[in-house]
Design a protein around this motif. Sequence first.
Motif, PDB file in Angstrom:
ATOM      1  N   ALA A   1      48.874  31.590  38.098  1.00 54.89           N
ATOM      2  CA  ALA A   1      48.385  31.225  39.434  1.00 54.89           C
ATOM      3  C   ALA A   1      47.240  32.152  39.858  1.00 54.89           C
ATOM      4  N   ARG A   2      47.349  33.428  39.553  1.00 55.65           N
ATOM      5  CA  ARG A   2      46.287  34.389  39.883  1.00 55.65           C
ATOM      6  C   ARG A   2      45.022  34.096  39.085  1.00 55.65           C
ATOM      7  N   LEU A   3      45.203  33.729  37.834  1.00 56.98           N
ATOM      8  CA  LEU A   3      44.075  33.337  36.988  1.00 56.98           C
ATOM      9  C   LEU A   3      43.385  32.118  37.581  1.00 56.98           C
ATOM     10  N   GLY A   4      44.171  31.150  38.022  1.00 57.24           N
ATOM     11  CA  GLY A   4      43.609  29.951  38.657  1.00 57.24           C
ATOM     12  C   GLY A   4      42.846  30.305  39.922  1.00 57.24           C
ATOM     13  N   ALA A   5      43.359  31.264  40.703  1.00 59.38           N
ATOM     14  CA  ALA A   5      42.655  31.679  41.923  1.00 59.38           C
ATOM     15  C   ALA A   5      41.305  32.309  41.582  1.00 59.38           C
ATOM     16  N   LEU A   6      41.262  33.115  40.531  1.00 59.88           N
ATOM     17  CA  LEU A   6      39.988  33.711  40.115  1.00 59.88           C
ATOM     18  C   LEU A   6      38.999  32.636  39.655  1.00 59.88           C
ATOM     19  N   ARG A   7      39.487  31.649  38.974  1.00 66.95           N
ATOM     20  CA  ARG A   7      38.598  30.589  38.471  1.00 66.95           C
ATOM     21  C   ARG A   7      38.022  29.750  39.604  1.00 66.95           C
ATOM     22  N   LEU A   8      38.704  29.701  40.737  1.00 70.01           N
ATOM     23  CA  LEU A   8      38.176  28.972  41.899  1.00 70.01           C
ATOM     24  C   LEU A   8      36.913  29.617  42.449  1.00 70.01           C
ATOM     25  N   LEU A   9      36.669  30.877  42.080  1.00 68.05           N
ATOM     26  CA  LEU A   9      35.459  31.562  42.538  1.00 68.05           C
ATOM     27  C   LEU A   9      34.197  31.046  41.852  1.00 68.05           C
ATOM     28  N   ASP A  10      34.364  30.361  40.716  1.00 69.29           N
ATOM     29  CA  ASP A  10      33.213  29.849  39.965  1.00 69.29           C
ATOM     30  C   ASP A  10      32.527  28.718  40.696  1.00 69.29           C
TER      31      ASP A  10
ATOM     32  N   THR B   1      36.634  50.570  54.195  1.00 69.43           N
ATOM     33  CA  THR B   1      35.682  51.689  54.159  1.00 69.43           C
ATOM     34  C   THR B   1      35.823  52.549  52.907  1.00 69.43           C
ATOM     35  N   VAL B   2      36.662  52.124  51.959  1.00 67.24           N
ATOM     36  CA  VAL B   2      36.905  52.956  50.778  1.00 67.24           C
ATOM     37  C   VAL B   2      36.509  52.231  49.495  1.00 67.24           C
ATOM     38  N   LEU B   3      36.333  53.034  48.450  1.00 61.59           N
ATOM     39  CA  LEU B   3      35.981  52.522  47.142  1.00 61.59           C
ATOM     40  C   LEU B   3      37.192  52.636  46.230  1.00 61.59           C
ATOM     41  N   VAL B   4      37.567  51.520  45.593  1.00 63.25           N
ATOM     42  CA  VAL B   4      38.664  51.499  44.628  1.00 63.25           C
ATOM     43  C   VAL B   4      38.135  50.909  43.325  1.00 63.25           C
ATOM     44  N   TYR B   5      38.955  50.952  42.281  1.00 59.35           N
ATOM     45  CA  TYR B   5      38.490  50.527  40.961  1.00 59.35           C
ATOM     46  C   TYR B   5      39.409  49.463  40.379  1.00 59.35           C
ATOM     47  N   VAL B   6      38.777  48.457  39.793  1.00 60.31           N
ATOM     48  CA  VAL B   6      39.488  47.355  39.151  1.00 60.31           C
ATOM     49  C   VAL B   6      38.819  47.071  37.812  1.00 60.31           C
ATOM     50  N   PRO B   7      39.533  46.404  36.903  1.00 60.64           N
ATOM     51  CA  PRO B   7      38.848  45.927  35.700  1.00 60.64           C
ATOM     52  C   PRO B   7      37.828  44.868  36.106  1.00 60.64           C
ATOM     53  N   THR B   8      36.794  44.686  35.288  1.00 58.90           N
ATOM     54  CA  THR B   8      35.865  43.600  35.558  1.00 58.90           C
ATOM     55  C   THR B   8      36.634  42.286  35.543  1.00 58.90           C
ATOM     56  N   ARG B   9      36.051  41.288  36.127  1.00 51.45           N
ATOM     57  CA  ARG B   9      36.732  39.991  36.197  1.00 51.45           C
ATOM     58  C   ARG B   9      37.121  39.439  34.823  1.00 51.45           C
ATOM     59  N   PRO B  10      36.230  39.458  33.818  1.00 49.69           N
ATOM     60  CA  PRO B  10      36.664  38.955  32.503  1.00 49.69           C
ATOM     61  C   PRO B  10      37.849  39.731  31.927  1.00 49.69           C
ATOM     62  N   GLU B  11      37.845  41.050  32.089  1.00 47.87           N
ATOM     63  CA  GLU B  11      38.969  41.823  31.550  1.00 47.87           C
ATOM     64  C   GLU B  11      40.248  41.562  32.349  1.00 47.87           C
ATOM     65  N   LEU B  12      40.141  41.433  33.669  1.00 47.70           N
ATOM     66  CA  LEU B  12      41.306  41.104  34.485  1.00 47.70           C
ATOM     67  C   LEU B  12      41.860  39.736  34.096  1.00 47.70           C
ATOM     68  N   GLU B  13      40.974  38.773  33.886  1.00 44.91           N
ATOM     69  CA  GLU B  13      41.433  37.439  33.461  1.00 44.91           C
ATOM     70  C   GLU B  13      42.148  37.525  32.113  1.00 44.91           C
ATOM     71  N   GLY B  14      41.621  38.304  31.184  1.00 43.56           N
ATOM     72  CA  GLY B  14      42.283  38.480  29.893  1.00 43.56           C
ATOM     73  C   GLY B  14      43.647  39.129  30.040  1.00 43.56           C
ATOM     74  N   MET B  15      43.763  40.096  30.943  1.00 40.56           N
ATOM     75  CA  MET B  15      45.035  40.754  31.187  1.00 40.56           C
ATOM     76  C   MET B  15      46.049  39.764  31.759  1.00 40.56           C
ATOM     77  N   LEU B  16      45.608  38.927  32.678  1.00 37.60           N
ATOM     78  CA  LEU B  16      46.509  37.932  33.264  1.00 37.60           C
ATOM     79  C   LEU B  16      46.986  36.939  32.210  1.00 37.60           C
ATOM     80  N   ARG B  17      46.092  36.541  31.308  1.00 37.75           N
ATOM     81  CA  ARG B  17      46.501  35.662  30.202  1.00 37.75           C
ATOM     82  C   ARG B  17      47.497  36.366  29.290  1.00 37.75           C
ATOM     83  N   LEU B  18      47.278  37.638  29.032  1.00 33.89           N
ATOM     84  CA  LEU B  18      48.169  38.423  28.188  1.00 33.89           C
ATOM     85  C   LEU B  18      49.562  38.531  28.815  1.00 33.89           C
TER      86      LEU B  18
END
Length: 152
Positions: free
Chosen positions: A143-152, A118-135
Amino acid sequence: MMSPDLIASLVMVTRVMGEMQDEWWIIGSAAVALHGADPGPVADIDILLSERDASQLFPQLGIPIAPGGAHHQFASTVFGIWNDPPISVEFMAGLRVMRDSRMQDLQLHTRTPVTAGTVLVYVPTRPELEGMLRLFDRPKDAARLGALRLLD
């Protein structure tokens, strides 16, 4: 699907973050889950916030204001752990990451709202989060990057 403990913890986060003056973000495994991917178990909730907001928030929560511990890949000017929620929350301000043999400030440029329960929170957009995970370049981040890519 997010666990009840994660949702309950995010509700607590929004209660304390509502008075902050600056933008803040959830990163790491919780951000991956908020984007709809399965990061595996979410051991903690990582939040990036400003030093100004940390100096206001930490005393309210009984968290000492201290620099982040020494790590060969990361450093932060302010770091604190809030253990009251079911899943602990790690607050970081002034996060720096080792890149090209030197520490560089982590600058986020995007911020997107996500509903958790029921609440609103804030995250980086998916491309920026993916870049952060690569960094970050750790096995768990790959592994988290791979999980995000499974959404495609």
